[in-house]
Design a protein around this motif. Structure first.
Motif, short mmCIF file in Angstrom:
data_model
loop_
_atom_site.label_atom_id
_atom_site.label_comp_id
_atom_site.label_asym_id
_atom_site.label_seq_id
_atom_site.Cartn_x
_atom_site.Cartn_y
_atom_site.Cartn_z
N SER A 1 14.68 16.14 104.02
CA SER A 1 13.49 16.37 103.19
C SER A 1 12.96 17.78 103.26
CB SER A 1 12.38 15.40 103.61
OG SER A 1 11.89 15.72 104.90
N GLY A 2 13.03 18.40 104.43
CA GLY A 2 12.46 19.73 104.61
C GLY A 2 10.99 19.71 104.93
N VAL A 3 10.42 18.55 105.32
CA VAL A 3 9.01 18.52 105.70
C VAL A 3 8.83 19.18 107.06
CG1 VAL A 3 8.53 16.41 104.40
CG2 VAL A 3 9.12 16.26 106.83
N HIS A 4 7.60 19.62 107.32
CA HIS A 4 7.30 20.18 108.64
C HIS A 4 7.41 19.06 109.68
CE1 HIS A 4 5.28 22.26 111.89
NE2 HIS A 4 5.24 23.37 111.16
N PRO A 5 8.01 19.34 110.83
CA PRO A 5 8.18 18.30 111.86
C PRO A 5 6.87 17.66 112.32
CG PRO A 5 9.56 20.19 112.35
CD PRO A 5 8.70 20.59 111.19
N ARG A 6 5.74 18.34 112.11
CA ARG A 6 4.48 17.74 112.55
C ARG A 6 4.18 16.44 111.80
NH1 ARG A 6 1.78 23.04 110.66
NH2 ARG A 6 1.77 22.83 108.40
N LEU A 7 4.74 16.28 110.60
CA LEU A 7 4.56 15.02 109.89
C LEU A 7 5.32 13.89 110.57
CD1 LEU A 7 4.60 16.08 106.13
CD2 LEU A 7 2.67 15.26 107.48
N LEU A 8 6.48 14.20 111.13
CA LEU A 8 7.21 13.19 111.90
C LEU A 8 6.41 12.77 113.12
CD1 LEU A 8 9.53 14.74 110.22
CD2 LEU A 8 11.07 13.88 111.99
N HIS A 9 5.86 13.77 113.81
CA HIS A 9 5.06 13.45 115.00
C HIS A 9 3.82 12.65 114.64
CE1 HIS A 9 7.51 15.66 117.83
NE2 HIS A 9 7.43 16.77 117.10
N ALA A 10 3.23 12.95 113.48
CA ALA A 10 2.04 12.21 113.04
C ALA A 10 2.36 10.74 112.81
CB ALA A 10 1.46 12.84 111.78
N LEU A 11 3.48 10.45 112.16
CA LEU A 11 3.88 9.06 111.93
C LEU A 11 4.18 8.36 113.24
CD1 LEU A 11 6.18 9.50 108.79
CD2 LEU A 11 3.92 8.44 108.85
N GLU A 12 4.86 9.06 114.15
CA GLU A 12 5.16 8.46 115.46
C GLU A 12 3.86 8.14 116.21
OE1 GLU A 12 7.78 9.53 119.45
OE2 GLU A 12 6.68 11.11 118.42
N THR A 13 2.91 9.07 116.16
CA THR A 13 1.64 8.85 116.86
C THR A 13 0.86 7.69 116.24
OG1 THR A 13 1.52 11.21 117.42
CG2 THR A 13 -0.53 9.94 117.56
N ALA A 14 0.84 7.62 114.91
CA ALA A 14 0.13 6.53 114.24
C ALA A 14 0.68 5.18 114.68
CB ALA A 14 0.23 6.69 112.72
N LEU A 15 1.99 5.08 114.76
CA LEU A 15 2.61 3.82 115.19
C LEU A 15 2.31 3.53 116.66
CD1 LEU A 15 5.99 4.23 113.31
CD2 LEU A 15 4.36 2.37 112.97
N ARG A 16 2.27 4.57 117.46
CA ARG A 16 2.03 4.36 118.89
C ARG A 16 0.60 3.89 119.16
NH1 ARG A 16 2.77 9.17 120.58
NH2 ARG A 16 0.61 9.72 121.07
N VAL A 17 -0.38 4.47 118.45
CA VAL A 17 -1.78 4.13 118.73
C VAL A 17 -2.30 3.02 117.81
CG1 VAL A 17 -2.21 6.47 119.53
CG2 VAL A 17 -2.77 5.87 117.15
#
Length: 483
Positions: free
Chosen positions: A115-131
Motif C-alpha cells: 500500500s505504501g502507508v506510513h508504518p505508524r498506521l500499522l502500529h495504530a491498528l495493532e494498538t487498537a486491537l490490543r487495548v
C-alpha cells in the motif's frame, strides 16, 4: 471464553480461524517486525515515486477526478480531505465483532506491504486491537469495489477526526499518500464474510447430527450412507457427509436394514444435497484465505521491482460468486431439513400420532413447527438470490462494474440466521419423536447428542407454546457442531 494466545501478523499467514479468534474471543495480535520494516521501505518508495510521476490518489484525485493534479501547496491536507469526503457511511453500526475482524484483516493486508502507508498506521491498528479500542463503523456504503466509507470512518477515527465508539487512542497523523492507500481494501466485507463462513461451517457440521436424529426417529436405511455407494460417485462433499453420518450413527460394516425399501429424499439424498454445501464452504475459505493476505491496494507499490502498478484488484468477483454459490447450496440443504420435519409429523413414516401429539383427539402437537420452518425457509430463499446478477455504473461512467460482494456477505449472514431456525424446528421434532417412541440409540455420538438434547429440551406432552423450545434448540445446535 477469552483466548489468551496471540495471532501473528506478517501479511502472509493469517487464517480465517485466526480472524475469528480475534473477533469473537479477543485474542491479541503481534505485528511481525520484518513486515513493519518492509512496510517502511514501501512507504519510502511511494514517496520517491510520487515525486517523479503521477500516482493515482497520491498526486491526483480519485475516481473520475483521476486526472486532477493535487496542488503541492495543499498536498498535506489531501489525505484528510479524501477521508472526510469518503466517510459517508450510513445504516446500522457494524457489530463489534465485525469491526474487530475488519481491523485485524486490514492490519494484515497492510503488513503485506503493497500500500505504501506510513508504518505508524500499522502500529495504530495493532494498538487498537490490543487495548480494545473500536471505531464506530456504519454498515452501508460499499458495492464490492472497496469498503471506502467504512475504512474512511476508521481512518478518520485513528486521525482523531471522529470519536471512538469504544476506548480511544492518541491521534495518528495521516500523511498525504496514506488516505487512499488505507481505504483501498474490502476488509469490512471480508470481515463479515469470514464470520459468516465460520458460523455456517459449524451449522453445516451440526446438521449431520440433526439429520442423524431424524434418521433414527424415522427408521432410515443405512444403505444411503454406505462407503460403496459414495465410492461409485466420489464428489468430495458427499463422500465426507456420508462418512460423517456413518460415524455419528455408529454404523458398522453390516448395519441393520431400515424400515423401508426406499426412504424419503430427506434421508436418502442427504449426502448428495449436503455435500455441495460442504464443498462450497471449503471453496469460500480458499478465496478468503487469499484475500486476507493480499496486497490488493490500487495502486500497488511494489518494493522489489521499485515500481507502481495501477490495476483492478479491488474487484471482489471471486468472493461474491463464492458467497452466492454457498447460499444457493444452503437453500437446498434447508429444504431437505424442512422435508424431514414434514416426515416426522407423518404417522405412516414414524408409527406415532399425527404431528407427534399426545393429547385428546384433535391435538395439534408440533404442527406449528412446519409453519415456522417454512417461514424461515422463505427468508432463506430470498437471501439466497444471487447478488452477482446486478452491477453499477458510477463516477461519471469510469467505474462500470461492481460485484456487490458486500451485499452477498449481508445476505449470507441473513441466510445463516434463517437456516438455524429451520434446523431448530427439525431438532425439536426428531427429539420428540424419539422420546415418544422410546427409541434406544446406540452407544455412539448420536446417543450422546440425544442425551444432551433431552437434558435441555423439556418433554411436555400436551399442546403448549413452542417459542421457548425453538430458542433453546437454536442454542443446542451450536453445541452439536463439536459432536
Amino acid at each position: 471464553m477469552p483466548d489468551s494466545s496471540r495471532v501473528r501478523i506478517d501479511g502472509k499467514g493469517l487464517r480465517c480461524a485466526d480472524v475469528v479468534r480475534v473477533a469473537r474471543r479477543s485474542a491479541s495480535v503481534k505485528l511481525n517486525q520484518d513486515a513493519v520494516r518492509r512496510a517502511e521501505s514501501t512507504y519510502r518508495l511511494a514517496l520517491d515515486i510520487g515525486a517523479k510521476r503521477s500516482v493515482y490518489g497520491r498526486t491526483t484525485g480519485v475516481g473520475a477526478n483521476r486526472h486532477a493534479v493535487v496542488d503541492a501547496d495543499t498536498a498535506d491536507e489531501h489525505g484528510l480531505r479524501l477521508l472526510r469526503s469518503h466517510a459517508g457511511g450510513t445504516g446500522e453500526p457494524l457489530p463489534d465483532a465485525i469491526v474487530r475482524s475488519t481491523l485485524v484483516i486490514r492490519l494484515n493486508q497492510l503488513a503485506a506491504a503493497g500500500s505504501g502507508v506510513h508504518p505508524r498506521l500499522l502500529h495504530a491498528l495493532e494498538t487498537a486491537l490490543r487495548v480494545g479500542a473500536l471505531p464506530l463503523v456504519h454498515s452501508r456504503g460499499a458495492i464490492g469495489t472497496g469498503d471506502l466509507s467504512a475504512l474512511a470512518e476508521i481512518g478518520l477515527t485513528i486521525a482523531g477526526q471522529r470519536p471512538w465508539h469504544v476506548g480511544s487512542l492518541d491521534p495518528v497523523p495521516i500523511s498525504p499518500g496514506d488516505a487512499l492507500a488505507f481505504i483501498s481494501s474490502n476488509a469490512a466485507t471480508l470481515a463479515e464474510s469470514v464470520l459468516a463462513w465460520h458460523d455456517l461451517r459449524r451449522l453445516l457440521h451440526a446438521s449431520h447430527v440433526i439429520a442423524a436424529l431424524s434418521f433414527c426417529a424415522l427408521g432410515g436405511s443405512p444403505e444411503a450412507f454406505s462407503e460403496q455407494v459414495h465410492g461409485a460417485r466420489p464428489h468430495p462433499g458427499s463422500v465426507r457427509c456420508a462418512a460423517e453420518m456413518r460415524r455419528i450413527l455408529g454404523l458398522d460394516v453390516d448395519p441393520p436394514e431400515g424400515r423401508r425399501l426406499q426412504d424419503p429424499f430427506g434421508l436418502r439424498a442427504f449426502p448428495q444435497v449436503h455435500g455441495p454445501a460442504l464443498d462450497a464452504a471449503d471453496a469460500l475459505e480458499r478465496v478468503l484465505s487469499i484475500d486476507l493476505n493480499a496486497a490488493a491496494e490500487n495502486p500497488l507499490i511494489h518494493v522489489d521491482s521499485e515500481r507502481v502498478y495501477h490495476h483492478g484488484q479491488f474487484s471482489t468477483a471471486y468472493l461474491a460468486l463464492s458467497l452466492d454459490s454457498l447460499r444457493a447450496a444452503l437453500h437446498h440443504v434447508a429444504e431437505l431439513s424442512a422435508a424431514r420435519l414434514s416426515d416426522l409429523v407423518e404417522p405412516e413414516l414414524t408409527g406415532l400420532t399425527p404431528f407427534l401429539s399426545s393429547g385428546p383427539p384433535g391435538s395439534s402437537g408440533i404442527m406449528i413447527l412446519e409453519y415456522v420452518a417454512h417461514d424461515a425457509l422463505g427468508q432463506l430463499r430470498h437471501a439466497a438470490a444471487p447478488v452477482t446478477l446486478g452491477t453499477a455504473v458510477i463516477s461519471r461512467g469510469l467505474e462500470d462494474h461492481a460485484s456487490f460482494s458486500t451485499q452477498a456477505a449481508r445476505s449470507t449472514s441473513a441466510a445463516i440466521s434463517a437456516y438455524r431456525t429451520v434446523l431448530a424446528c427439525e431438532l425439536l421434532g426428531a427429539v420428540r419423536a424419539l422420546r415418544l417412541a422410546g427409541t434406544e440409540l446406540p452407544d455412539a455420538p448420536i446417543g450422546q447428542a440425544f442425551a444432551r438434547a433431552s437434558r435441555r429440551l423439556p418433554l411436555i406432552e400436551e399442546d403448549h407454546p413452542l417459542s421457548g423450545e425453538i430458542a433453546q434448540a437454536e442454542q443446542i445446535i451450536d453445541e452439536f457442531a463439536d459432536c
